[in-house]
Design an enzyme around this catalytic site. Structure first.
Site, mmCIF file in Angstrom:
data_model
loop_
_atom_site.group_PDB
_atom_site.id
_atom_site.type_symbol
_atom_site.label_atom_id
_atom_site.label_comp_id
_atom_site.label_asym_id
_atom_site.label_seq_id
_atom_site.Cartn_x
_atom_site.Cartn_y
_atom_site.Cartn_z
ATOM 1 N N HIS A 288 0.838 -1.199 0.000
ATOM 2 C CA HIS A 288 0.000 0.000 0.000
ATOM 3 C C HIS A 288 0.880 1.259 0.000
ATOM 4 O O HIS A 288 0.747 2.129 -0.864
ATOM 5 C CB HIS A 288 -0.901 -0.037 1.237
ATOM 6 C CG HIS A 288 -1.787 1.157 1.400
ATOM 7 N ND1 HIS A 288 -3.150 1.086 1.309
ATOM 8 C CD2 HIS A 288 -1.496 2.457 1.679
ATOM 9 C CE1 HIS A 288 -3.659 2.294 1.506
ATOM 10 N NE2 HIS A 288 -2.679 3.152 1.744
ATOM 11 N N GLU A 289 1.806 1.313 0.949
ATOM 12 C CA GLU A 289 2.663 2.499 1.050
ATOM 13 C C GLU A 289 3.602 2.597 -0.145
ATOM 14 O O GLU A 289 3.898 3.697 -0.607
ATOM 15 C CB GLU A 289 3.460 2.482 2.358
ATOM 16 C CG GLU A 289 2.610 2.536 3.633
ATOM 17 C CD GLU A 289 1.628 3.705 3.662
ATOM 18 O OE1 GLU A 289 1.937 4.776 3.099
ATOM 19 O OE2 GLU A 289 0.532 3.546 4.232
ATOM 20 N N HIS A 292 1.834 4.410 -2.929
ATOM 21 C CA HIS A 292 1.876 5.874 -2.770
ATOM 22 C C HIS A 292 3.241 6.421 -3.177
ATOM 23 O O HIS A 292 3.347 7.393 -3.916
ATOM 24 C CB HIS A 292 1.681 6.260 -1.295
ATOM 25 C CG HIS A 292 0.290 6.092 -0.768
ATOM 26 N ND1 HIS A 292 -0.817 6.573 -1.418
ATOM 27 C CD2 HIS A 292 -0.167 5.547 0.386
ATOM 28 C CE1 HIS A 292 -1.896 6.305 -0.696
ATOM 29 N NE2 HIS A 292 -1.525 5.674 0.404
#
Ligand code: ADP
Ligand code: MG
Ligand code: ZN
Length: 481
Positions: A288-289, A292
């Protein structure tokens, strides 16, 4: 404990000359950024004259924010220890227990004592117990709480410019604090303490191993690897549990096996909150990170990343520190569009990698949808609706002020929704395309994140370069997604 209670106040004082109680920055492992931020305060307390002579305005109040056990109390004491000044401490919850009408007078006593002993630090632990937003919250004793809080504010506002007293406060619930506390001239400095990452955990374990005889097989690195989500306090208990196990089995040294068994013990312990990531959660969070971070690096108008971490920030869940766009700088439509795509990076990556979605991206979706809506209704950035401001600053309709609730037609309202959906969809597709085309980079970031939990800018840029991406130069703004 040579701590003494004095006067009417339940506060405790630690004398700077009492070496046995002295705590310094050396005792606080990790927490590098927090220590850096606080070193200025130490400088001031050590040599206030230098700062006062030149007319520098020194912060009066510093708020330490972080999950329980992240070392807030320890760090506040270390500031006093480093500076060699008296340390007065009281806990917000102690005010709550007091008889009606006593809280305010104790605050007065406390500040009086500190001023007499200046330079000094006043430490208010668990300030949320008295500093909750006034007029709401659990009933009972509210008046007392308010009076105590008001008195703290009065005392802080009444500081003379040459007062050599600094008020530090700690909370793990910054989200419930009364905004009055956070105004300029009060607790306007905020220092966040995060849960420690792998490297920090190893250092904390080291700090707490100095007085323990270890067997040769002890490997603190391995213990650090196995304890993601542990706070400093958890690691302290772990070491202690290990020693207890060894002593119980009549051994004179602590073995690796004792420490391993203690991990579980601390995890299942009574006070533990369940913030430990499972292996699967860790993997999902890392991807997820990474999603980003990848977009922030590849999309031309997005702000680059300073640091990536899968250790949850030291704030209560759901608390987002988003600087208001107006104060930040002038932002352009292109930047907004890339920002939205970056926000969707976690969502897109989770779906792509795991074929499923978690509740993780929920906040990302809220923030990016709100931004898309602002583009349409406030900034005139929609070609379809054109250059109109349909909403004011607070999200209130501009038209028909005071006449009707609903200020624009059903048609306009539907157009806004359609435009917001279109912007979100296009940002989503851009995010998906970019991530798909750079899957190897995504994997590399995620793998390193799973291993190290935190990636600093330099290491991150090395990954980018290794994958043929030129790191951006614009590094002045921290991107918080
Ligand atoms: P908080 O006030 O944030 O709840 P504390 O400062 O009371 O946390 O920490 C409890 C104990 O945990 C400390 O006394 C110390 O033994 C240990 N500890 C926490 N953070 C650290 C750290 N960064 N380095 C070393 N020990 C730590
Ligand atoms: Mg504490
Ligand atoms: Zn996210």
């Amino acid at each position: 404990m040579q701590a003494l209670t004095f006067g009417q106040s339940k506060a405790r004082m630690i004398d700077p000359n009492d070496q046995s109680q002295r705590v310094t920055f050396k005792d606080v492992a990790g927490a590098k950024e927090a220590k850096e931020e606080l070193s200025e305060i130490v400088d001031f307390l050590r040599n206030p004259k230098k700062f006062l002579d030149i007319g520098a305005r020194i912060p009066k109040g510093i708020l330490l924010m972080g999950a329980p056990g992240t070392g807030k109390t320890l760090l506040a004491r270390a500031v006093a220890g480093e500076a060699g000044v008296a340390f007065f401490s009281i806990s917000g919850s102690e005010f709550v227990e007091m008889f009606v009408g006593v809280g305010a007078s104790r605050v007065r006593d406390l500040f009086l004592m500190a001023k007499k002993n200046s330079p000094a630090i006043i430490f208010v632990d668990e300030i949320d117990a008295v500093g909750r937003i006034r007029g709401v919250g659990a009933g009972g004793g509210n008046d007392e709480r308010e009076q105590t809080l008001n008195q703290i504010l009065v005392e802080m506002d009444g500081f003379e410019p040459n007062e050599k007293v600094i008020v530090m406060a700690a909370t793990n619930r910054p989200d419930v604090l009364d905004p009055a506390l956070l105004r300029p001239g009060r607790f306007d400095r905020r220092v966040t303490l995060d849960l420690p990452d792998r490297q920090d955990r190893e250092e904390i374990l080291k700090v707490h191993s100095t007085k323990k005889p270890f067997a040769e097989d002890v490997n603190l690195k391995v213990i650090a690897e196995r304890t993601p989500g542990f706070s400093g306090a958890d690691l302290y208990s772990l070491m202690n549990e290990g020693a207890i196990l060894a002593a119980r089995e009549n051994r004179t040294t602590v073995a690796q096996y004792d420490l391993i068994r203690s991990i579980e013990k601390v995890m299942l312990g009574p006070e533990r909150k369940s913030h430990v990531l499972s292996k699967k959660e860790k993997e999902i969070t890392a991807y997820h990170e990474a999603g980003h971070a990848l977009l922030a690096s590849l999309l031309p108008y997005a702000d680059p990343v300073h640091k990536i971490s899968i250790i949850s920030r030291g704030r209560a869940a759901g608390y987002v520190l988003h600087l208001p766009i107006e104060d930040r700088k002038l932002q352009s439509k292109k930047e907004f569009l890339d920002d939205i795509a970056v926000s969707l990076g976690g969502y897109v990556t989770e779906k792509m990698m795991f074929g499923d979605l978690t509740t993780g991206p929920s906040n990302d979706l809220q923030v990016s949808t709100a931004l898309a809506r602002d583009m349409v209704t406030k900034y005139g950035m929609s070609d379809m609706l054109g250059p109109v401001a349909l909403e004011g600053q607070e999200g209130k309709a501009l038209f028909g002020r005071g006449v009707e609730e609903k200020s624009f037609s059903e048609k306009v309202s539907a157009d806004i929704d359609a435009e917001v959906s279109r912007i979100m969809k296009e940002a989503h597709d851009k995010a998906e395309r970019t991530i798909t085309e750079n899957k190897k980079l995504l994997d590399a970031i995620a793998v390193l994140l799973m291993e190290k939990e935190t990636i600093e800018r330099a290491d991150f840029e090395n990954i980018l370069v290794a994958h043929g991406v030129v790191p951006k130069k614009k590094l002045d703004i921290e991107h918080q997604v």
